[in-house]
Scaffold this active site. Structure first.
Site, mmCIF file in Angstrom:
data_model
loop_
_atom_site.group_PDB
_atom_site.id
_atom_site.type_symbol
_atom_site.label_atom_id
_atom_site.label_comp_id
_atom_site.label_asym_id
_atom_site.label_seq_id
_atom_site.Cartn_x
_atom_site.Cartn_y
_atom_site.Cartn_z
ATOM 1 N N ILE A 1 0.817 -1.209 0.000
ATOM 2 C CA ILE A 1 0.000 0.000 0.000
ATOM 3 C C ILE A 1 0.846 1.252 0.000
ATOM 4 O O ILE A 1 0.343 2.354 0.040
ATOM 5 C CB ILE A 1 -0.928 0.044 1.236
ATOM 6 C CG1 ILE A 1 -0.093 -0.020 2.522
ATOM 7 C CG2 ILE A 1 -1.948 -1.060 1.192
ATOM 8 C CD1 ILE A 1 -0.884 0.324 3.768
ATOM 9 N N TYR A 2 2.155 1.099 0.005
ATOM 10 C CA TYR A 2 3.014 2.258 0.198
ATOM 11 C C TYR A 2 3.325 3.027 -1.070
ATOM 12 O O TYR A 2 4.239 3.827 -1.110
ATOM 13 C CB TYR A 2 4.316 1.842 0.896
ATOM 14 C CG TYR A 2 4.032 1.290 2.252
ATOM 15 C CD1 TYR A 2 3.698 2.149 3.289
ATOM 16 C CD2 TYR A 2 4.045 -0.073 2.493
ATOM 17 C CE1 TYR A 2 3.391 1.661 4.538
ATOM 18 C CE2 TYR A 2 3.740 -0.572 3.747
ATOM 19 C CZ TYR A 2 3.416 0.301 4.768
ATOM 20 O OH TYR A 2 3.110 -0.184 5.999
ATOM 21 N N GLY A 3 2.605 2.773 -2.112
ATOM 22 C CA GLY A 3 2.893 3.480 -3.348
ATOM 23 C C GLY A 3 3.096 2.468 -4.446
ATOM 24 O O GLY A 3 2.712 1.321 -4.315
ATOM 25 N N TRP B 1 11.185 -5.343 7.088
ATOM 26 C CA TRP B 1 9.966 -4.989 6.401
ATOM 27 C C TRP B 1 10.157 -5.062 4.877
ATOM 28 O O TRP B 1 10.747 -4.178 4.288
ATOM 29 C CB TRP B 1 9.714 -3.559 6.830
ATOM 30 C CG TRP B 1 8.413 -2.976 6.531
ATOM 31 C CD1 TRP B 1 7.304 -3.561 6.066
ATOM 32 C CD2 TRP B 1 8.110 -1.592 6.742
ATOM 33 N NE1 TRP B 1 6.305 -2.645 5.963
ATOM 34 C CE2 TRP B 1 6.776 -1.431 6.373
ATOM 35 C CE3 TRP B 1 8.822 -0.491 7.184
ATOM 36 C CZ2 TRP B 1 6.141 -0.216 6.441
ATOM 37 C CZ3 TRP B 1 8.194 0.712 7.257
ATOM 38 C CH2 TRP B 1 6.864 0.853 6.894
#
Lengths: 454, 635, 262
Positions: A376-378, B511
Site C-alpha cells: 500500500i506504500y505506493g 519490512w
C-alpha cells in the site's frame, strides 16, 4: 577499437543477425538504429484531435487524475468546434508555424487518422538547451492554429480563447507539468519534471514500451535497453571504468548477445529460475569467465574472475532468462519482480561471493520493486512504472526486465498495456522503426562494425 | 536428439550423481567439528549466569515482569485484550465521546484486528527511568517529537560579515559592540513580527511567538565579550574546553546569527517559511538598527541574507517528493549528527584512546552518548520521514523508531563491546581497512544476533524485522565509525551487517527486505557515478535510494556520529550547526532526546507554538510560557 | 570450445547441519521429507479463495483461445497448468516463527525459485507472500503444508494480520496469532485450524498435525542459533559474505578492478 570484445547478435528466432561485432557497435553513440530511435523519442509529439475537440466542447481542462479525468468541469466555457473536420487545415497551420528553412526533406507534420504527429525540426532542437520545444512549440502552434482556423479571438469569443489554452496546457504553469493524457503528448516527460541529471530517456512508462514492441518479448527488452542505455550514457554512468561494463551488460541483457539468454531459456524451458542460475554459472565456467579459486573444507568452491564486466553480463543474461522463464511460465508481469529481486542471492552464494548482477544494485532495486508492486506504500502494477521511478533508478539494468515480464503477461493486469498505452500500439504501426527492434539493432551493428575505429 | 540436448541431459545426470556423492560426504560431520560445536554450546550454557548480569536482562525483566530468557509467554491471549492498556482504554472512551458529539463514528476497537492478544508492554525510555506506553511515542501523541521537527525546521543561520562589510564600505557606518547589541535587541523584536519601520503594520501577540529569538555564534572571544550575555551562544560554557576551543577556532572571527522562527509559523506553513521569515525579519532589524532607507544597498543586504550567506537546515527536494527547504527530507545526514549534542561534555579524544584512559566505565559512557544521539535520527527517519511524510502517518514505522528509544539494546550491546574493546584494543586505532575491521564487525554483529536469540523478550519487544534491522545497522555502523573515525567505513559495516550477516543468519531482514539500502549501499559506497557514492555526511533522505525504505537514517547517523567520536573531533559536518543546536533556549532537548520524548509521553513536556493566547479561556501563565532553562543537564 | 568443466552446483557454503539443510531445501533434485497428508479440499478451505470443488475463476480465456501478437518466446517457455487455463492469480501467505523455524522467509524465496515454476513472491521479515495461478498455488500449497518445512506450531498461514513471528510462544508452544486461526487441541495433540488464512471461521476445523517434538525442531531448524549451530562458528559462510561485501564495493567503484586474487 577501445575494447577487444566481439559478440554475435541473435534475433528472437535464435538466428544470427550480426557476427563478430565489436561491443562499441552497440553503443548509443555509434549504433545508427539506436540513434534513430532516440532521435524519434526526443523530437516527436502527438496531438490527439478527438480529445482536443471533446475537451473544448465539454469545457474540460486541468484534470489531475490519470484515468477518468472527470474531476474538473466548466461546461459553461465549452464550445463545439469541429476540429476533426478541419484536421488537415490544423496540421498545415502547425507545419507553417514550426518549419524552419532548409529542412532535411522530412515531413515534420503528418496527419495519421485522428492524430497529428509532429517531428520537431532538427535545427530547432539543436539550438535548444533542452528538448522542451517538443512540447512548447507544438502546444503554442496548435493553440494559435485552432484559434485561427475557427476565427477565435478575445473580442469575438473571450471564453473560448482561454478554453483552448486550458485544454492544451492544463494547469501549467500553476502546475509544473501538464495534465496526464493531455491532447498534446510526447514519448518523454517534460524536462522540468525529471528527477536527476541525464534521466530524460528514462522517463517513460513500462507499458508504453510493451505496446511499442507489440508485446514481443525480445523486442521489448531491446527497445527498453536502448532507452535506458541512452539514459545511462547521458547520466555519465557509462564513462571510463563503467563503459565496457555497460556495453557488455546491455549486449547480453538487451540484445541477446551470443544467443545466451535464449539458450538459457530453452535449456530450462520447463525448469525453474534456480536451474537457470546454475546453467549460467556453468556457462561462465565453461567459457573461462570464472574459475575455481579455492575449495573450502566442506567441498564448497570459491570462484574468481579476472573479467568481472563479462561475468556481470553473464549474470544479467541469466537474470533476464530467469524473468522470461518465471513470467513466461506464469504468463504474468507481476512475476518479474520475484526473479529480479531474489535470483541474485543464488548467484552470490553459488560463487563464493562474486558480486551479483550490477554489483548488488539489481538486488537492491529489485527487492524495492517487489515490495512496492505488492504494497500500500505506493507503486503500482509493473506496467505503470516509469523507468526513472525512485524505486527503479537504483540500477539501469532493471527496467528492460520489467518490460520483458509485461510482454509475457496474458491479461492479468488491471493497468495493462492496452488500458494505459493503447495509443502506442497504434504508433508502432505508424512507425515501422519500432518493428523488429532486436533484429534492427543487430543489423545496424553489423553495418558499422568495420567502420568503427578506436 | 541434438547434441545440445544430449549435453544438457548428461549435465543433469552428472549433477545428480555428484550431488548424491557430495551428500554422503557432507551428511556426516567430522568428529572434530562435532566437538567444536558441542564445545561452543557447552561454553554458551556456562555463560547463562553472565547473561543474567547484563543490563538488558534487568530491563527485560522490568518490562515483561517475566523471565527474560524464557521463550514461552504463558499468559498470552489471557490479558484482557486492549483493556490491559490504560492508553487504549482512554482511546476507546475518547473515540466513543467523539463519535457521539460529532455524529460520525470514530476510533473503534470493534473494527479490524483484536488488539491486545499479546502483552501490550510498557516502554521504558532510554536510561531515564521513564516508562510510557507505546502509543505515547506516536508523533501525533508526543509533543517532544513534534518539537524536535519544529526546532529543526525553524532554524536558519545567517552570516553577518558581508552585511557588515556593506555597512562599512558602501554606507560608511561603523559596526561596534553597541550597534551589534542594538541590532540584536531589535532582532528579538522583529523575529516575533514586531514592526520597526512603519506605522499600521499588523503585529503578533508576543505570547504566540515567545519562541522566536536570535543569537550570535562566533569563535571570537573579543566579539562575545562585547555582546550582552543573552545575545550569543556560550560555547565555552556549553562544551568541554577542548571541544569549545576546536569549535571556536573553526568558526573564527566570523559572526553568524542563528534565528529561531516561531514554531507556530512553520507549523502553519512549512520549513520553507523559516528562511523567508528569518530573512525578512533579520533585514528589518538591520535596517532599523543601522538606520538604512529603502536605498539600493539594501537589496544587496537582502541578497546576502536570503541567498549568499544563509544556511538552511535542509535543501529543496526532488520534484517527485517536492518540499521546500528546511524540511527533514532535505537535511544532510552530517547536519543531523551535528544537531546531536550528547557528546558536549566529553573530552575530545578518539574513542579507542578514551577507553584506554577511562576503561570499561568510560567506554560505556561514550557508547551511551552514541545510543542517546542516534535515537533522534531514528525518530527523524522512521517516525517523521518514512512514517509520516512519505507514508501518511502509519503507526508501524513509529514502532521501528522506538526500538532506538526503548529496551536499551543499543546501550547493552555497544557497552559489552566497549568493555571488550577497552581490554583488547589497548588504545590503538584500527586501520580503515575492511579486511581488518570485518573481524570485529562479525564479532559485534553475531553478538547482537545471539542477544536476540537468547532473549526472546527482546525479540518480542523489537517485534519486527525492521526493528532488529534498525538496531543491527546502528550497532555495526557505530562500531565501524568509532573504531576507525571514518563514516564510510561505518556505513560499509552497517550495510554488511544487514545485507549479509543478519540476512544469512536468520534468513530474514526487515519490512519487505529492509536490506534494499544495504545491497545498493555497498556498490554505491565509493562510486563516482552522479547518483551514487559520496561521503555519508552528505547523504540524506532526499538521496534517492534513502528516501523510500525505513530503518536506515539511524544507521547513517550512527556512522557519522560514531566516526566523530571515533576520530575525536568536535563536529561532523558544520561547526556552526553544531553550536546552533547547543542553544539552551530550545524547547527540545538535543542533548537528551530520549529524555524529552519520554517526558512528553508523560505529558510533562512543554512545547512551543501553542495557541492558548488567542483561544477562549486562555490560561497563559499555567502553560509553561516562562520555561526554566536548565543549564546543568545531568546525562 | 573450451574444455568442459565439471560443474556441480555448490548451492550453499558450510559443512554444518544447518548449511546442509539449506543446501537440501534449495536443491530441487533432493526431495523434501513428507510429514503429513492434507486433503485437497482442506487446502482449498484454508486458502479461502474459492469454494470447495467449485470451478476455477478465470482472469482471461485459456491461452489456446487467446489471439496474442506474434512472439516466439511465448512458444518456448512452457506455461504452468494454471496459466494455460487462465486462472486468477491468488496467494498464500506464511508466517514463520523467529524461534527455530523449519524455514524462514528468504529460505522460502530460494526454495520457491528452485522448486516451483511461475511464482511471484515477496519476502518480509515475518511473512512471505506467494502468488501463483490458482491451481498451481493449490498444488504448491500441498508441498508447503505436508513436508518438513511446515511445523504446525512454528509456521502458520496468515493471509492477513501477520504480526507475531518474533513474539514468545504461547503456553502450548505455538507461534502467536492475533486472529487465533489455529489452536492446540490438547486431546488429539494436533494443531487445528479453526479459521482460514483470512481469519474467517471454518465450518469444520482442519487439523494440520501435531507440533514437532523438540529434538525434531532443533534438527529441522533452518536458522543458525546460539544453542544449536552457533552462527559465529560458520567460517565458510562468513568468508563468502565478507568477500562479497568487499567485491561489491570494489565493483561499484570500478568494475574492471576486480581480479582473481580478490
Amino acid at each position: 577499437m577501445k575494447y577487444k570484445d566481439k559478440i554475435d547478435i541473435y534475433n528472437d528466432l535464435s538466428k544470427c543477425v550480426a557476427k563478430d561485432v565489436p561491443i562499441e557497435a552497440l553503443s548509443p553513440v555509434y549504433n545508427p538504429y539506436m540513434g534513430k530511435i532516440l532521435d524519434l523519442f526526443k523530437r516527436t509529439a502527438f496531438i490527439n484531435l478527438p480529445k482536443l475537440q471533446n475537451c473544448i466542447k465539454e469545457g474540460k481542462a486541468g484534470w489531475e487524475t490519470s484515468t477518468g479525468q472527470d474531476e474538473c468541469k466548466m461546461p459553461w466555457y465549452g464550445k463545439d468546434l469541429p476540429i476533426m473536420d478541419h484536421a488537415e487545415e490544423i496540421a498545415n497551420g502547425i507545419r507553417d508555424r514550426i518549419k524552419v528553412g532548409g529542412e532535411d526533406g522530412e515531413d515534420i507534420v503528418k496527419l495519421i487518422e485522428d492524430t497529428i504527429v509532429v517531428k520537431m525540426p532538427k535545427k530547432v532542437m539543436e539550438i535548444a538547451a533542452s528538448r522542451d520545444p517538443v512540447y512548447t512549440w507544438v502546444m503554442v502552434s496548435l493553440a494559435q492554429t485552432v484559434a485561427e482556423v475557427f476565427g477565435i479571438d478575445p473580442i469575438k469569443d473571450l471564453n473560448t480563447t482561454n478554453m483552448i489554452k486550458a485544454v492544451i496546457f492544463g494547469r501549467y504553469p500553476q502546475s509544473t507539468t501538464f495534465s496526464p493524457g493531455a491532447p498534446v503528448s510526447s514519448f518523454l516527460k517534460p524536462s522540468n519534471t525529471i528527477d536527476g541529471l541525464g534521466c530524460g530517456y528514462s522517463g517513460i512508462t513500462v507499458n508504453h514500451i510493451v505496446a511499442l514492441a507489440n508485446k514481443r518479448t525480445m523486442d521489448g527488452l531491446a527497445l527498453a535497453s536502448i532507452l535506458e542505455q541512452a539514459a545511462q550514457w547521458e547520466m555519465g554512468n557509462s564513462i571510463g571504468w563503467y563503459e565496457r561494463y555497460n556495453l557488455l551488460g546491455y549486449a547480453y541483457e538487451g540484445y541477446n548477445a551470443n544467443n545466451m539468454t535464449l539458450d538459457l531459456v530453452k535449456e530450462n524451458r520447463s525448469g525453474t529460475v534456480a536451474d537457470i542460475v546454475y546453467s549460467t554459472i556453468k556457462r561462465a565456467l565453461d567459457d573461462g569467465v570464472i574459475k575455481v579459486k579455492s575449495k573450502a573444507a566442506s567441498g564448497y568452491r570459491f570462484y574468481a574472475t579476472n573479467d568481472f564486466p563479462m561475468y556481470n553480463a553473464y549474470e544479467l543474461s541469466g537474470t533476464t532468462a530467469g524473468v522470461i522463464l518465471n513470467s513466461g511460465a506464469m504468463r504474468a508481469g507481476q512475476a518479474a519482480s520475484a526473479a529480479i529481486a531474489y535470483t541474485h542471492d543464488l548467484f552470490l552464494y553459488e560463487t563464493g561471493g562474486l558480486p551479483d548482477a550490477d554489483t548488488g544494485r539489481m538486488q537492491g532495486a529489485g527487492i524495492g520493486f517487489a515490495f512496492y508492486t505488492h504494497s500500500i506504500y505506493g507503486g503500482a502494477g509493473p506496467g505503470a512504472y516509469t523507468f526513472d521511478h525512485v524505486i527503479l533508478r537504483g540500477s539501469g539494468f532493471i527496467q528492460p526486465l520489467i518490460v520483458a515480464g509485461m510482454c509475457l503477461d496474458s491479461g492479468t493486469q488491471l493497468f495493462s498495456p492496452e488500458m494505459t498505452s493503447g495509443a502506442f500500439f497504434k504508433i508502432r504501426e505508424t512507425f515501422p522503426i519500432f518493428q523488429d527492434v532486436l533484429q534492427k539493432v543487430g543489423e545496424s551493428a553489423e553495418e558499422i562494425k568495420n567502420d568503427l575505429k578506436g | 536428439m541434438t547434441s545440445k540436448e544430449e549435453e544438457l541431459k548428461k549435465f543433469v545426470e552428472e549433477r545428480k550423481k555428484k550431488m548424491e556423492e557430495e551428500m554422503v560426504k557432507d551428511s556426516t560431520m567430522s568428529s572434530r567439528e562435532v566437538d567444536y560445536v558441542r564445545e561452543l554450546y557447552r561454553a554458551s550454557q556456562k555463560f547463562i549466569d553472565i547473561e543474567k548480569g547484563r543490563d538488558i536482562y534487568q530491563t527485560m525483566k522490568e518490562i515483561w515482569n517475566a523471565e527474560p530468557l524464557y521463550e514461552v509467554d504463558e499468559k498470552m491471549y489471557h490479558r484482557g485484550g486492549y483493556r490491559q492498556s490504560t492508553r487504549k482504554k482512554e482511546f476507546v472512551q475518547a473515540g466513543r465521546e467523539v463519535a457521539q458529539r460529532r455524529g460520525i463514528p470514530s476510533y473503534n476497537r470493534a473494527v479490524g484486528l483484536p488488539v491486545g492478544q499479546r502483552m501490550l508492554e510498557p516502554m521504558p525510555v532510554g536510561k531515564w527511568g521513564i516508562i510510557i506506553e507505546q502509543d505515547d511515542s506516536h508523533h501525533m501523541n508526543n509533543a517532544a517529537i513534534q518539537q524536535l521537527n519544529d526546532d529543526i525546521k525553524r532554524t536558519v543561520i545567517m552570516n553577518l560579515d558581508l552585511a557588515h562589510r556593506m555597512l562599512q564600505v558602501r554606507v560608511g557606518k561603523e559596526v561596534t559592540p553597541e550597534t551589534l547589541n542594538l541590532y540584536m535587541e531589535t532582532l528579538q523584536h522583529t523575529m516575533g513580527a514586531g514592526a520597526v519601520a512603519q506605522e499600521h503594520m499588523n503585529e503578533v501577540n508576543p505570547y504566540l511567538v515567545k519562541d522566536a529569538w536570535a543569537k550570535i555564534i562566533t569563535g571570537s572571544d573579543e566579539i562575545m565579550d562585547g555582546l550582552e550575555p543573552e545575545f550569543y551562544i556560550h560555547i565555552d560554557e556549553l562544551f568541554h574546553p577542548d571541544r569549545a576551543a576546536a569549535l571556536k577556532k573553526a568558526i573564527g572571527d566570523s559572526i553568524w546569527a542563528v534565528l529561531r522562527v516561531p514554531t507556530l509559523a512553520v507549523r502553519m506553513s512549512d520549513g520553507e517559511e523559516a528562511g523567508r521569515w528569518a530573512a525578512m525579519q533579520n533585514t528589518m532589524a538591520f535596517i532599523s538598527a543601522y538606520q538604512l532607507s529603502g536605498e539600493h544597498v539594501i537589496s544587496d543586504l537582502a541578497y546576502a541574507f536570503k541567498h549568499a550567506r544563509v544556511i538552511h537546515m535542509g535543501d529543496k527536494m526532488w520534484s517527485s517528493r517536492a518540499r521546500g527547504r528546511n524540511e527533514i527530507g532535505g537535511i544532510p545526514d552530517g547536519f543531523i549528527a551535528d544537531f546531536m549534542q550528547c557528546e558536549r561534555d566529553m573530552p575530545m579524544i578518539p574513542y579507542v584512546e578514551y577507553i584506554q584512559q577511562e576503561g570499561d566505565k568510560g567506554a560505556r559512557r561514550m557508547m551511551g552518548r552514541l545510543a542517546e544521539g542516534i535515537s533522534m535520527a531514528a525518530i527523524l527517519d522512521n517516525t517523521l520521514w518514512l512514517g509520516f511524510y512519505m507514508s501518511g502517518g502509519i503507526g508501524f514505522s513509529n514502532t521501528v523508531a522506538t526500538s532506538a528509544l526503548s529496551g536499551g539494546a543499543n546501550e547493552d550491546v555497544l557497552g559489552e563491546f566497549s568493555s571488550l574493546a577497552s581490554k583488547y584494543l589497548r588504545g590503538k586505532p584500527i586501520a580503515t581497512n575492511w579486511d581488518i575491521l570485518k573481524i570485529l564487525i562479525n564479532m559485534i554483529v553475531t553478538y547482537v544476533i545471539e542477544t536476540y536469540e537468547k532473549f526472546p523478550t527482546l525479540a518480542e519487544l523489537h517485534w519486527g524485522g525492521a526493528h532488529k534491522t534498525s538496531i543491527m545497522g546502528t550497532v555495526a555502523s557505530g562500531v565501524g565509525g568509532m573504531l576507525t573515525g571514518s563514516s564510510t567505513m561505518g556505513l560499509w559495516a552497517g550495510n554488511y551487517a544487514i545485507a549479509y550477516a543478519m540476512k544469512e543468519g536468520w534468513l530474514r531482514t526487515g519490512w519487505a527486505g529492509q536490506e534494499i539500502q544495504d545491497h545498493l549501499g555497498l556498490p554505491y559506497l565509493c562510486s563516482y557515478r552522479p547518483e551514487e557514492g559520496n561521503l555519508t555526511e552528505l547523504h540524506g533522505l532526499n538521496y534517492p535510494f534513502h528516501s523510500y525504505s525505513a530503518g536506515h537514517g539511524n544507521q547513517r547517523a550512527s556512522a557519522n556520529y560514531g566516526a566523530m567520536l571515533g576520530r575525536g573531533s568536535a563536529w561532523v559536518l558544520s561547526p556552526v550547526v553544531k553550536v546552533a543546536f547547543a542553544d539552551p533556549h530550545l524547547a527540545f532537548d538535543f542533548r537528551r532526546p530520549r529524555y524529552a520524548i519520554g517526558r512528553a509521553g508523560l505529558k510533562e513536556f512543554a512545547p512551543d507554538g501553542e495557541r492558548t493566547a488567542i483561544l477562549p479561556a486562555c490560561d497563559i501563565l499555567d502553560r509553561g510560557i516562562l520555561k526554566e532553562i536548565d543549564k546543568e543537564f545531568p546525562i | 570450445m573450451a574444455e568442459k568443466s565439471e560443474y556441480v552446483p555448490n548451492v550453499y557454503p558450510g559443512k554444518d547441519e544447518i548449511s546442509e539443510r539449506r543446501r537440501r531445501l534449495w536443491d530441487k533434485n533432493r526431495s523434501l521429507l513428507k510429514y503429513r497428508n492434507i486433503a485437497e479440499d482442506d487446502i482449498t478451505e484454508l486458502l479461502s479463495h474459492r469454494s470447495v470443488r467449485s470451478a476455477y475463476v478465470s482472469v482471461h480465456p485459456p491461452l489456446e483461445e487467446i489471439i496474442e501478437p506474434y512472439d516466439p518466446i511465448k512458444h518456448i517457455v512452457v506455461p504452468t497448468a494454471g496459466a494455460r487455463a487462465g486462472d486468477r492469480i491468488r496467494f498464500i501467505q506464511f508466517s514463520d516463527s523467529f524461534h527455530k523455524p523449519p524455514i524462514a522467509p528468504f529460505g522460502r524465496a530460494r526454495l520457491y525459485l528452485a522448486r516451483f515454476r511461475g511464482v511471484d513472491t515477496v519476502v518480509y521479515s515475518g511473512r512471505e507472500l506467494l502468488e501463483m495461478r490458482e491451481r498451481d498455488l493449490e498444488k504448491a500449497t500441498k508441498t508447503l503444508l505436508e513436508t518438513e518445512i511446515f511445523n504446525p506450531a512454528l509456521d502458520a498461514l496468515k493471509g492477513i494480520t501477520v504480526h507475531g513471528h518474533s513474539l514468545r510462544l504461547d503456553e502450548d508452544g505455538l507461534m502467536f496469532d492475533a486472529r487465533r486461526r489455529y489452536i492446540y487441541d490438547r486431546e488429539t495433540g494436533q494443531v487445528v485450524y479453526i479459521k482460514d488464512q483470512m481469519g474467517n471461521v471454518l465450518d469444520n476445523p482442519i487439523p494440520l498435525g501435531p507440533p514437532m517434538p523438540e529434538d525434531e525442531v532443533k534438527k529441522l531448524c533452518i536458522t543458525y542459533s546460539w544453542d544449536t549451530q552457533p552462527y559465529k562458528a560458520r567460517t565458510e559462510l562468513f568468508e563468502v559474505m565478507t568477500r562479497a561485501a568487499k567485491l561489491r564495493v570494489m565493483g561499484g567503484f570500478n568494475p574492471e578492478s576486480i581480479n582473481e586474487k580478490m
